[in-house]
Motif scaffolding. Structure first.
Motif, PDB file in Angstrom:
ATOM      1  N   LYS A   3      34.009  38.670  42.315  1.00 44.82           N
ATOM      2  CA  LYS A   3      33.533  38.605  40.934  1.00 44.82           C
ATOM      3  C   LYS A   3      34.042  39.764  40.069  1.00 44.82           C
ATOM      4  O   LYS A   3      34.289  39.609  38.882  1.00 44.82           O
ATOM      5  N   ILE A   4      34.193  40.939  40.674  1.00 49.83           N
ATOM      6  CA  ILE A   4      34.528  42.131  39.888  1.00 49.83           C
ATOM      7  C   ILE A   4      35.530  43.007  40.629  1.00 49.83           C
ATOM      8  O   ILE A   4      35.515  43.075  41.864  1.00 49.83           O
ATOM      9  N   THR A   5      36.401  43.649  39.866  1.00 41.63           N
ATOM     10  CA  THR A   5      37.334  44.636  40.416  1.00 41.63           C
ATOM     11  C   THR A   5      36.899  46.035  40.002  1.00 41.63           C
ATOM     12  O   THR A   5      36.685  46.301  38.809  1.00 41.63           O
ATOM     13  N   VAL A   6      36.720  46.893  40.976  1.00 35.82           N
ATOM     14  CA  VAL A   6      36.550  48.329  40.724  1.00 35.82           C
ATOM     15  C   VAL A   6      37.947  48.920  40.779  1.00 35.82           C
ATOM     16  O   VAL A   6      38.605  48.858  41.821  1.00 35.82           O
ATOM     17  N   PHE A   7      38.443  49.444  39.650  1.00 34.12           N
ATOM     18  CA  PHE A   7      39.792  50.002  39.704  1.00 34.12           C
ATOM     19  C   PHE A   7      39.776  51.506  39.492  1.00 34.12           C
ATOM     20  O   PHE A   7      38.964  52.043  38.739  1.00 34.12           O
ATOM     21  N   THR A   8      40.682  52.161  40.199  1.00 29.66           N
ATOM     22  CA  THR A   8      40.764  53.618  40.196  1.00 29.66           C
ATOM     23  C   THR A   8      42.218  54.027  40.000  1.00 29.66           C
ATOM     24  O   THR A   8      43.082  53.620  40.773  1.00 29.66           O
TER      25      THR A   8
END
Length: 291
Positions: A3-8
């Motif tokens: 559902k969601i991307t945590v991007f760094t």
């Protein structure tokens, strides 16, 4: 599909990334992808990330690019993300164990006029960074949160990916590595609202080598990026005070860049001209502080 991307976006932060990784392993809801944009690191970032990918405890995507600064990392991330939502967690920050769960619960049945969520940042001791969001607000624009509602401190943004992609990417200038990220937020503000979430989504720890700590040096080293940002802030500022303040900064950045043309790119030329004496003083102040 997640559902969601945590991007760094990261540059030579191999010594910090494990803290973020461990916090993602502890998430009560694993319905996310961690996208790491390696902005040309020369340390062992690639190796430790490959080890985590091999372990397979969470879904990780790794992308290496030549060093170009955080804003170029965001450009790359938005090209690659294929989940409905995204949130940026910096390499020196981490997430409380219920953060993904809070986010996914909060976006359920989110109305079309909302670009996403705005939540809270906190320090390691649990103290909220700045102030909380007024409980009376059920919809807000990020700029109004600060300029009208007088909220202080960094806040965490969660955006719908399809909405982010409607807007231009951050520009890239030769020999510069920084463009303020609020440019995109300001554009989104013109068309959409954010749903306030008065819960902590991110734990932050400002580093000695971070952009927040070194903002005056960044300001001097990357004048074109800052000037570009000031143009949009003048145009979309909600108050005269906000517009004039950014006009002063535009003048100072134009002096650092040695490009008078910046002064005439705003749609409020007279305001910028009136700000010239104050912009000159600001420029001198920055020079003295960054010797």
């Amino acid at each position: 599909m997640k559902k969601i991307t945590v991007f760094t976006t990261t540059y030579n932060r191999a010594y910090l990334l494990p803290i973020l990784y461990e916090s993602l392993l502890k998430q009560s809801n694993k319905n996310f992808i961690w996208l790491i944009i390696d902005d040309g690191s020369t340390d062992n970032t690639r190796e430790i990330v490959k080890d985590w990918m091999t372990a397979g405890k969470i879904e990780i995507q790794y992308h290496y690019k030549e060093n170009g600064g955080m804003h170029t990392g965001h450009n790359e991330a938005y090209r690659l993300i294929n989940t409905e939502y995204n949130v940026c967690i910096d390499s020196d920050d981490f997430m409380p164990k219920n953060a993904i769960e809070i986010i996914l619960n909060s976006v359920k049945n989110l109305e079309e006029n909302f670009a996403g969520l705005v939540g809270l940042d906190a320090a390691k001791d649990g103290e909220i960074i700045g102030t909380r969001i007024p409980d009376k607000l059920h919809a807000v624009k990020l700029n109004e949160l600060y300029s009208i509602h007088q909220v202080r401190g960094d806040k965490k943004l969660v955006y719908r990916t399809e909405i982010v992609r409607k807007y231009p990417e951050y520009p890239e200038y030769p020999n510069e590595r920084f463009v303020p990220l609020d440019y995109l937020c300001l554009l989104i503000d013109q068309d959409y609202d954010l749903k306030p979430v008065n819960e902590v989504l991110c734990i932050v720890e400002y580093q000695d080598d971070g952009s927040t700590t070194n903002i005056l040096k960044q300001y001097r080293r990357h004048p074109n990026g800052f000037a570009f940002s000031r143009i949009s802030r003048i145009k979309h500022g909600k108050t005269f005070k906000e517009q004039f303040k950014n006009a002063v900064h535009l003048v100072s950045s134009a002096i650092f860049s040695k490009k008078v043309s910046w002064l005439f790119k705003s749609d409020k030329t007279l305001l910028v001209i009136a700000a010239i004496p104050f912009g000159c003083l600001l420029n001198v102040y920055v020079r003295l502080k960054t010797k």
